[in-house]
Write an enzyme that holds these catalytic residues in place. Sequence first.
Site, PDB file in Angstrom:
ATOM      1  N   HIS A   1       0.169   0.105  -9.995  1.00 38.99           N
ATOM      2  CA  HIS A   1      -0.629  -0.770  -9.131  1.00 38.99           C
ATOM      3  C   HIS A   1      -1.110  -2.001  -9.907  1.00 38.99           C
ATOM      4  CE1 HIS A   1      -3.271  -0.687  -5.280  1.00 38.99           C
ATOM      5  NE2 HIS A   1      -2.910  -1.927  -5.582  1.00 38.99           N
TER       6      HIS A   1
ATOM      7  N   ARG B   1       0.842  -1.194   0.000  1.00 36.30           N
ATOM      8  CA  ARG B   1       0.000   0.000   0.000  1.00 36.30           C
ATOM      9  C   ARG B   1       0.875   1.241   0.000  1.00 36.30           C
ATOM     10  NH1 ARG B   1      -3.446  -2.333  -1.785  1.00 36.30           N
ATOM     11  NH2 ARG B   1      -5.557  -2.785  -1.057  1.00 36.30           N
TER      12      ARG B   1
ATOM     13  N   GLU C   1      -3.087   7.783  -5.861  1.00 33.61           N
ATOM     14  CA  GLU C   1      -3.221   7.010  -7.097  1.00 33.61           C
ATOM     15  C   GLU C   1      -4.400   7.530  -7.890  1.00 33.61           C
ATOM     16  OE1 GLU C   1      -3.205   2.805  -6.329  1.00 33.61           O
ATOM     17  OE2 GLU C   1      -1.288   2.869  -5.273  1.00 33.61           O
TER      18      GLU C   1
END
Length: 545
Positions: free
Chosen positions: A297, A248, A277
């Site tokens: 990601h 994370r 993000e």
Amino acid sequence: GKRSGIGAPSPAMTISGEKRVLISDPTDKICADVLIQAGVHVDQKQKLSEAELAEIIKDYDGLIVRSGTTVTATIIEAAHRLKVIGRAGTGVDNIDCDAATRKGVMVMNTPGGNTISAAEHTCALIMSLARNVAQGDASMKAHKWERKNFMGVELMGKTLGVLGLGRVGREVVSRCQAFGMKVVGYDPMFPEDASRKLAIEPVSAAECIRRADFLTVHVPLLDETRNLINADSLATTKPGVRIVNCARGGIIDEAALLAALESGHVAGAGLDVFESEPPAEHEWALIKHPRVISTPHLGASTEEAQGKVAQEIAEQFVNLFSGKTVSGVVNAPDLTLSQRPELQPWTALCDKMGSLVAQTLSGGQVSRVHCAVAGPAVGQAGSLCVASALTGIFGALTGERLNLINAPIVAREREIAISHEVAEETVYHSLVTLTVHAGTHAHTIAGTVFGKSTGRIVMLNGHSVEFPPDGYLLIYKNIDKPGVLASVASCMAANNVNIGTAIVSPRDAEGVVTSIMSLDKKLDKAVLVKAKALPDVSELHLVHV
């Protein structure tokens, strides 16, 4: 073709009443297929603003998201019929779990669906950092032949530091051990003996960071883990350390990492996740650093993982709507336990026990609720039993119809202490004893389940009794002497109230018994006043359970 590890949609299950689910992020087609086959109405609406989602969420029983939708308290507060929010993935940091818990909304995820994909991506970054794969590729695409610029290192014999030994962390360990890496690991919830069985040397977080040649993080983003890798901890690392984050964004202090890269202390970083993000403007300096390999990601971005998590979350929704066992509950582990058929009579009994006691309190605020459980049926379900009792207590005292998720939260907000314990053996197969402290008094009730579903109260404030906690009950204490029971019965008959059963406990040391009468209807206030005024009668209460 059919993806590996993904089955066909499960057969339709029986779901009572129409259930509506909104899918607000792109998910594999199998997610909607499983739901629709089970008779669930599915809408797919993506890229909704907070206001748009808050406006339409009132029409849905369930919401499925990935990482794109942020489920805020505002959205949850507007959800009048919402029962469950599901994340098709592992993390739930884009869902306000506290707000969901307060609202009584279950939050689910699919923690195992993307484990292998995330572990493999971590290993890909570790290997790319070791051999400058991304930089070498970019150089070649720029028509350059710069072999001397991309000298790498072997993984063999290097020390891998793993912060977090959950599913993904352990899969990374097994793969890196195959390359001959030594592993040191830290996880406060993973026993040292279990680490050693996996050939992981258990160490503190500080020592893990200090000893690693390659450091990878696999912890959730919590207040305790935010900026776990910071300027101070980076200063303790080996010169030339390489760092990977596929967990994370926010676990690594990005500004501190950039400074350590620019100084040359950190040899490289592989980053799949970021504080924002898509990344905020200030993050691009880190991403563009020549010794950083970054991906957008992609840890769970495989066909296999997306199919698995989409199918798993849909099947969990179908199980919930069908009254079957559910898994992956984030904010109420006891709900999973409560779905077990053999425990459902006990949760119903504890709810009624809480309601009954609450209706017989003589005064004073409730300060503590305690459950003692005994026997094989409930020996591992203490927290479930106390949560069930709290739903009954709140229902009786405040009119709030809480549930197993939010009843303990509301109790703590009101500074009511809640606790449970495993008690000694009992003469019954299994037994739950509930004690409610109110004012200066402690009120105690015990119950058991006969057979598979017959709940019975077997003790009330120290007096042995046996009666089903159902309907209208007149509960009172009286001096154990002839005529008292007859006078109460005459009062009921004179007011056209029928008595179903009458139970009298054995007398205590002071010659007092507890009597319970089941009635066919609610008493008028005037009748209740008359009954309370009868000679030798005390602590008389009419309860309805």
